[in-house]
Design a protein around this motif. Structure first.
Motif, PDB file in Angstrom:
ATOM      1  N   TYR A 160       0.837  -1.200   0.000  1.00 45.29           N
ATOM      2  CA  TYR A 160       0.000   0.000   0.000  1.00 45.29           C
ATOM      3  C   TYR A 160       0.871   1.249   0.000  1.00 45.29           C
ATOM      4  O   TYR A 160       1.722   1.442   0.868  1.00 45.29           O
ATOM      5  N   LEU A 161       0.629   2.097  -1.002  1.00 46.12           N
ATOM      6  CA  LEU A 161       1.313   3.393  -1.055  1.00 46.12           C
ATOM      7  C   LEU A 161       0.476   4.438  -0.323  1.00 46.12           C
ATOM      8  O   LEU A 161       0.997   5.453   0.117  1.00 46.12           O
ATOM      9  N   ASP A 162      -0.792   4.197  -0.235  1.00 41.94           N
ATOM     10  CA  ASP A 162      -1.692   4.854   0.713  1.00 41.94           C
ATOM     11  C   ASP A 162      -2.889   3.929   0.876  1.00 41.94           C
ATOM     12  O   ASP A 162      -2.936   2.853   0.269  1.00 41.94           O
ATOM     13  N   LYS A 163      -3.861   4.295   1.664  1.00 44.84           N
ATOM     14  CA  LYS A 163      -4.950   3.348   1.974  1.00 44.84           C
ATOM     15  C   LYS A 163      -5.787   2.975   0.763  1.00 44.84           C
ATOM     16  O   LYS A 163      -6.454   1.939   0.749  1.00 44.84           O
ATOM     17  N   ASP A 164      -5.765   3.810  -0.281  1.00 44.97           N
ATOM     18  CA  ASP A 164      -6.572   3.542  -1.468  1.00 44.97           C
ATOM     19  C   ASP A 164      -5.759   3.088  -2.677  1.00 44.97           C
ATOM     20  O   ASP A 164      -6.323   2.789  -3.724  1.00 44.97           O
ATOM     21  N   LEU A 165      -4.456   3.029  -2.536  1.00 45.29           N
ATOM     22  CA  LEU A 165      -3.600   2.665  -3.665  1.00 45.29           C
ATOM     23  C   LEU A 165      -2.695   1.506  -3.265  1.00 45.29           C
ATOM     24  O   LEU A 165      -1.842   1.645  -2.386  1.00 45.29           O
ATOM     25  N   ASN A 166      -2.897   0.358  -3.882  1.00 43.20           N
ATOM     26  CA  ASN A 166      -2.060  -0.783  -3.543  1.00 43.20           C
ATOM     27  C   ASN A 166      -1.541  -1.464  -4.802  1.00 43.20           C
ATOM     28  O   ASN A 166      -2.176  -1.453  -5.856  1.00 43.20           O
ATOM     29  N   ILE A 167      -0.348  -2.070  -4.669  1.00 36.77           N
ATOM     30  CA  ILE A 167       0.355  -2.737  -5.758  1.00 36.77           C
ATOM     31  C   ILE A 167       0.477  -4.224  -5.402  1.00 36.77           C
ATOM     32  O   ILE A 167       0.825  -4.558  -4.268  1.00 36.77           O
ATOM     33  N   PRO A 168       0.206  -5.134  -6.338  1.00 32.35           N
ATOM     34  CA  PRO A 168       0.342  -6.562  -6.026  1.00 32.35           C
ATOM     35  C   PRO A 168       1.802  -6.956  -5.802  1.00 32.35           C
ATOM     36  O   PRO A 168       2.705  -6.440  -6.471  1.00 32.35           O
ATOM     37  N   LEU A 169       2.014  -7.852  -4.861  1.00 27.95           N
ATOM     38  CA  LEU A 169       3.350  -8.372  -4.578  1.00 27.95           C
ATOM     39  C   LEU A 169       3.442  -9.789  -5.124  1.00 27.95           C
ATOM     40  O   LEU A 169       2.748 -10.691  -4.641  1.00 27.95           O
ATOM     41  N   GLY A 170       4.267  -9.994  -6.130  1.00 27.46           N
ATOM     42  CA  GLY A 170       4.400 -11.311  -6.744  1.00 27.46           C
ATOM     43  C   GLY A 170       5.276 -12.236  -5.922  1.00 27.46           C
ATOM     44  O   GLY A 170       6.241 -11.799  -5.278  1.00 27.46           O
ATOM     45  N   ASP A 171       4.963 -13.506  -5.919  1.00 23.38           N
ATOM     46  CA  ASP A 171       5.716 -14.492  -5.136  1.00 23.38           C
ATOM     47  C   ASP A 171       7.200 -14.509  -5.505  1.00 23.38           C
ATOM     48  O   ASP A 171       8.063 -14.686  -4.641  1.00 23.38           O
ATOM     49  N   THR A 172       7.502 -14.315  -6.767  1.00 20.47           N
ATOM     50  CA  THR A 172       8.892 -14.351  -7.235  1.00 20.47           C
ATOM     51  C   THR A 172       9.738 -13.255  -6.606  1.00 20.47           C
ATOM     52  O   THR A 172      10.947 -13.407  -6.445  1.00 20.47           O
ATOM     53  N   TYR A 173       9.092 -12.148  -6.226  1.00 18.20           N
ATOM     54  CA  TYR A 173       9.837 -10.974  -5.766  1.00 18.20           C
ATOM     55  C   TYR A 173       9.771 -10.768  -4.256  1.00 18.20           C
ATOM     56  O   TYR A 173      10.337  -9.809  -3.738  1.00 18.20           O
ATOM     57  N   LYS A 174       9.093 -11.668  -3.535  1.00 20.30           N
ATOM     58  CA  LYS A 174       8.920 -11.482  -2.094  1.00 20.30           C
ATOM     59  C   LYS A 174      10.255 -11.489  -1.341  1.00 20.30           C
ATOM     60  O   LYS A 174      10.536 -10.597  -0.539  1.00 20.30           O
ATOM     61  N   ASN A 175      11.085 -12.499  -1.588  1.00 24.04           N
ATOM     62  CA  ASN A 175      12.343 -12.609  -0.854  1.00 24.04           C
ATOM     63  C   ASN A 175      13.232 -11.398  -1.076  1.00 24.04           C
ATOM     64  O   ASN A 175      13.922 -10.926  -0.161  1.00 24.04           O
ATOM     65  N   GLN A 176      13.216 -10.894  -2.295  1.00 25.59           N
ATOM     66  CA  GLN A 176      14.022  -9.708  -2.600  1.00 25.59           C
ATOM     67  C   GLN A 176      13.540  -8.509  -1.788  1.00 25.59           C
ATOM     68  O   GLN A 176      14.343  -7.756  -1.233  1.00 25.59           O
TER      69      GLN A 176
END
Length: 247
Positions: A214-230
């Motif tokens: 979340y960049l603010d309460k109304d704006l969110n970006i999906p987090l892909g499994d491939t990039y979680k550890n990074q």
């Protein structure tokens, strides 16, 4: 010893970008800029010019024709939006070939081919702003202009095929690039890829919940499994509390 430079392009915006880049390199001395290649011919023949940054496509005289006329008097770095002319450029003894929009890092690589020390100083930007480091902005081609974007203004970058939309605090800009190319041009300490289609500014993260950033309460970006550890590795050094149960 200073390297005397000349910039030739029929677009003032392109000249402004290279002028900013050249001014940040102590070993370079910008003698002149020119929108007219015929006028620039006189400059080359009347002054000591060591290195010329020249656009290929110009109405009065093409960059390749200019090189043939000047011959070996100075070295040339070609600038253009068209990749297909690279071979012809090298056949005419061009040192390097820069594709617009030109990233500062790529500009530095070209200088290394000319064997010019490329340690940047603090460049002065438009208006009354002075940058605190050489990589605090980028330029991208959008619509019919070259747009400067301050890195501090970027919220996130969204990719769709060969295009990306750069979302900033001032608006959004669409440019012909892919996410991978743009990712490689951005400082890794400020930006990270969190999804195959998204890059975010780390400083703009408000919170992470589940698989969403979340960049603010109304704006969110999906987090892909491939990039979680990074992402966890980056945040680990900034996390003050103990166990990261939500990870």
């Amino acid at each position: 010893m200073k390297i005397n430079c000349l910039i030739i392009d029929d677009e003032q915006a392109a000249i402004d970008i290279l002028t900013s880049y050249v001014s940040s390199i102590p070993s370079l001395n910008l003698v002149a800029t020119s929108l007219n290649p015929l006028e620039a011919l006189e400059i080359v023949h009347s002054q000591k010019i060591d290195l010329v940054f020249i656009d290929i496509h110009m109405p009065e005289l093409s960059g390749l024709s200019f090189i043939k006329l000047v011959k070996t008097k100075c070295k040339f770095i070609l600038t253009t939006a068209y990749k297909q002319y690279a071979i012809e450029g090298f056949d005419n003894n061009a040192v390097d070939y820069l594709i617009k929009p030109i990233a500062f890092e790529r500009f530095l690589q070209a200088l290394q081919k000319v064997q010019i020390p490329a340690t940047p100083t603090i460049p002065v930007n438009e208006g009354n702003q002075t940058s605190t480091k050489s990589d605090n902005f980028i330029f991208v081609k959008t619509d019919n202009r070259i747009q400067r974007i301050n890195l501090a203004d970027i919220l996130f970058i969204e990719g769709l095929g060969n295009y990306v939309t750069i979302h900033t605090e001032k608006g959004k800009y669409i440019t012909l690039l892919n996410v991978k190319d743009l990712e490689e041009s951005l400082p890794s300490e400020q930006f990270t890829r969190v999804h195959r289609s998204y890059i975010i500014s780390l400083s703009k993260i408000e919170f992470i919940e589940g698989n969403h950033i979340y960049l603010d309460k109304d704006l969110n970006i999906p987090l892909g499994d491939t990039y979680k550890n990074q992402l966890w590795a980056i945040l680990d050094g900034k996390t003050i509390t103990g166990k990261r149960s939500f990870f």
